[in-house]
Design a protein around this motif. Sequence first.
Motif, PDB file in Angstrom:
ATOM      1  N   MET A   1       0.834  -1.203   0.000  1.00 22.28           N
ATOM      2  CA  MET A   1       0.000   0.000   0.000  1.00 22.28           C
ATOM      3  C   MET A   1       0.870   1.256   0.000  1.00 22.28           C
ATOM      4  O   MET A   1       0.576   2.227  -0.714  1.00 22.28           O
ATOM      5  CB  MET A   1      -0.947  -0.001   1.206  1.00 22.28           C
ATOM      6  N   ALA A   2       1.941   1.250   0.786  1.00 28.34           N
ATOM      7  CA  ALA A   2       2.842   2.408   0.824  1.00 28.34           C
ATOM      8  C   ALA A   2       3.520   2.604  -0.530  1.00 28.34           C
ATOM      9  O   ALA A   2       3.654   3.731  -1.011  1.00 28.34           O
ATOM     10  CB  ALA A   2       3.891   2.238   1.924  1.00 28.34           C
ATOM     11  N   GLY A   3       3.912   1.500  -1.156  1.00 29.96           N
ATOM     12  CA  GLY A   3       4.523   1.593  -2.483  1.00 29.96           C
ATOM     13  C   GLY A   3       3.561   2.187  -3.498  1.00 29.96           C
ATOM     14  O   GLY A   3       3.926   3.040  -4.307  1.00 29.96           O
ATOM     15  N   ILE A   4       2.317   1.740  -3.451  1.00 29.46           N
ATOM     16  CA  ILE A   4       1.300   2.280  -4.367  1.00 29.46           C
ATOM     17  C   ILE A   4       1.036   3.748  -4.066  1.00 29.46           C
ATOM     18  O   ILE A   4       0.912   4.568  -4.985  1.00 29.46           O
ATOM     19  CB  ILE A   4       0.002   1.435  -4.287  1.00 29.46           C
ATOM     20  N   MET A   5       0.969   4.100  -2.786  1.00 27.90           N
ATOM     21  CA  MET A   5       0.727   5.493  -2.400  1.00 27.90           C
ATOM     22  C   MET A   5       1.858   6.400  -2.905  1.00 27.90           C
ATOM     23  O   MET A   5       1.607   7.456  -3.488  1.00 27.90           O
ATOM     24  CB  MET A   5       0.606   5.597  -0.881  1.00 27.90           C
ATOM     25  N   VAL A   6       3.091   5.972  -2.707  1.00 22.67           N
ATOM     26  CA  VAL A   6       4.238   6.765  -3.154  1.00 22.67           C
ATOM     27  C   VAL A   6       4.253   6.861  -4.678  1.00 22.67           C
ATOM     28  O   VAL A   6       4.526   7.920  -5.246  1.00 22.67           O
ATOM     29  CB  VAL A   6       5.548   6.160  -2.599  1.00 22.67           C
ATOM     30  N   THR A   7       3.931   5.748  -5.350  1.00 23.03           N
ATOM     31  CA  THR A   7       3.881   5.752  -6.813  1.00 23.03           C
ATOM     32  C   THR A   7       2.785   6.675  -7.314  1.00 23.03           C
ATOM     33  O   THR A   7       2.957   7.385  -8.315  1.00 23.03           O
ATOM     34  CB  THR A   7       3.679   4.312  -7.339  1.00 23.03           C
ATOM     35  N   ASP A   8       1.655   6.700  -6.614  1.00 26.59           N
ATOM     36  CA  ASP A   8       0.559   7.607  -6.980  1.00 26.59           C
ATOM     37  C   ASP A   8       1.004   9.062  -6.841  1.00 26.59           C
ATOM     38  O   ASP A   8       0.721   9.885  -7.716  1.00 26.59           O
ATOM     39  CB  ASP A   8      -0.663   7.322  -6.107  1.00 26.59           C
ATOM     40  N   GLU A   9       1.694   9.380  -5.757  1.00 23.11           N
ATOM     41  CA  GLU A   9       2.210  10.742  -5.570  1.00 23.11           C
ATOM     42  C   GLU A   9       3.176  11.105  -6.690  1.00 23.11           C
ATOM     43  O   GLU A   9       3.137  12.216  -7.229  1.00 23.11           O
ATOM     44  CB  GLU A   9       2.906  10.876  -4.218  1.00 23.11           C
ATOM     45  N   LEU A  10       4.042  10.168  -7.046  1.00 29.81           N
ATOM     46  CA  LEU A  10       4.990  10.399  -8.129  1.00 29.81           C
ATOM     47  C   LEU A  10       4.257  10.638  -9.448  1.00 29.81           C
ATOM     48  O   LEU A  10       4.572  11.570 -10.187  1.00 29.81           O
ATOM     49  CB  LEU A  10       5.943   9.209  -8.266  1.00 29.81           C
ATOM     50  N   ALA A  11       3.260   9.815  -9.742  1.00 26.21           N
ATOM     51  CA  ALA A  11       2.492   9.965 -10.985  1.00 26.21           C
ATOM     52  C   ALA A  11       1.799  11.326 -11.035  1.00 26.21           C
ATOM     53  O   ALA A  11       1.773  11.984 -12.088  1.00 26.21           O
ATOM     54  CB  ALA A  11       1.471   8.833 -11.116  1.00 26.21           C
ATOM     55  N   GLU A  12       1.233  11.761  -9.908  1.00 22.69           N
ATOM     56  CA  GLU A  12       0.574  13.069  -9.868  1.00 22.69           C
ATOM     57  C   GLU A  12       1.583  14.191 -10.106  1.00 22.69           C
ATOM     58  O   GLU A  12       1.315  15.135 -10.842  1.00 22.69           O
ATOM     59  CB  GLU A  12      -0.138  13.261  -8.526  1.00 22.69           C
ATOM     60  N   ARG A  13       2.744  14.077  -9.506  1.00 21.41           N
ATOM     61  CA  ARG A  13       3.774  15.110  -9.710  1.00 21.41           C
ATOM     62  C   ARG A  13       4.284  15.101 -11.151  1.00 21.41           C
ATOM     63  O   ARG A  13       4.572  16.144 -11.717  1.00 21.41           O
ATOM     64  CB  ARG A  13       4.894  14.931  -8.705  1.00 21.41           C
TER      65      ARG A  13
END
Length: 125
Positions: free
Chosen positions: A54-66
């Motif tokens: 979940m943390a990996g997906i959350m961080v990846t989501d933040e990266l994708a948004e940026r």
Amino acid sequence: MAQIIVTINGRSFRMACDDGEEERLTALARRFDSAIDSLRGSFGEIGDLRLTVMAGIMVTDELAERERRLAALQDEVESLREARRAALDRNARGDAAIADKIVTAAERVEALADSLAQSMRPADA
């Protein structure tokens, strides 16, 4: 190659990195661990693997948004550059038109000056 030990979700991991990158990798590990802690605070103990995923997906989501925001900003910058180039081109064309008018006016003034000079000469000259 440098080796460091990072702690993520209470577990220590030996990591290799380029020399001089130790602090950066340590900071990234702390940031990822913080994401896991945040999820644990929200969801409780739901399993280490699940928290990590979940943390990996959350961080990846933040990266994708940026990345999306960066791409939008890059598009905006390019659009502004194109607008600037167009404005400079319009100004250059306008400057050329003004220069042409000045040349035409100067030619007319010269012609008038020549005509006036000829009319002012004595007839026997």
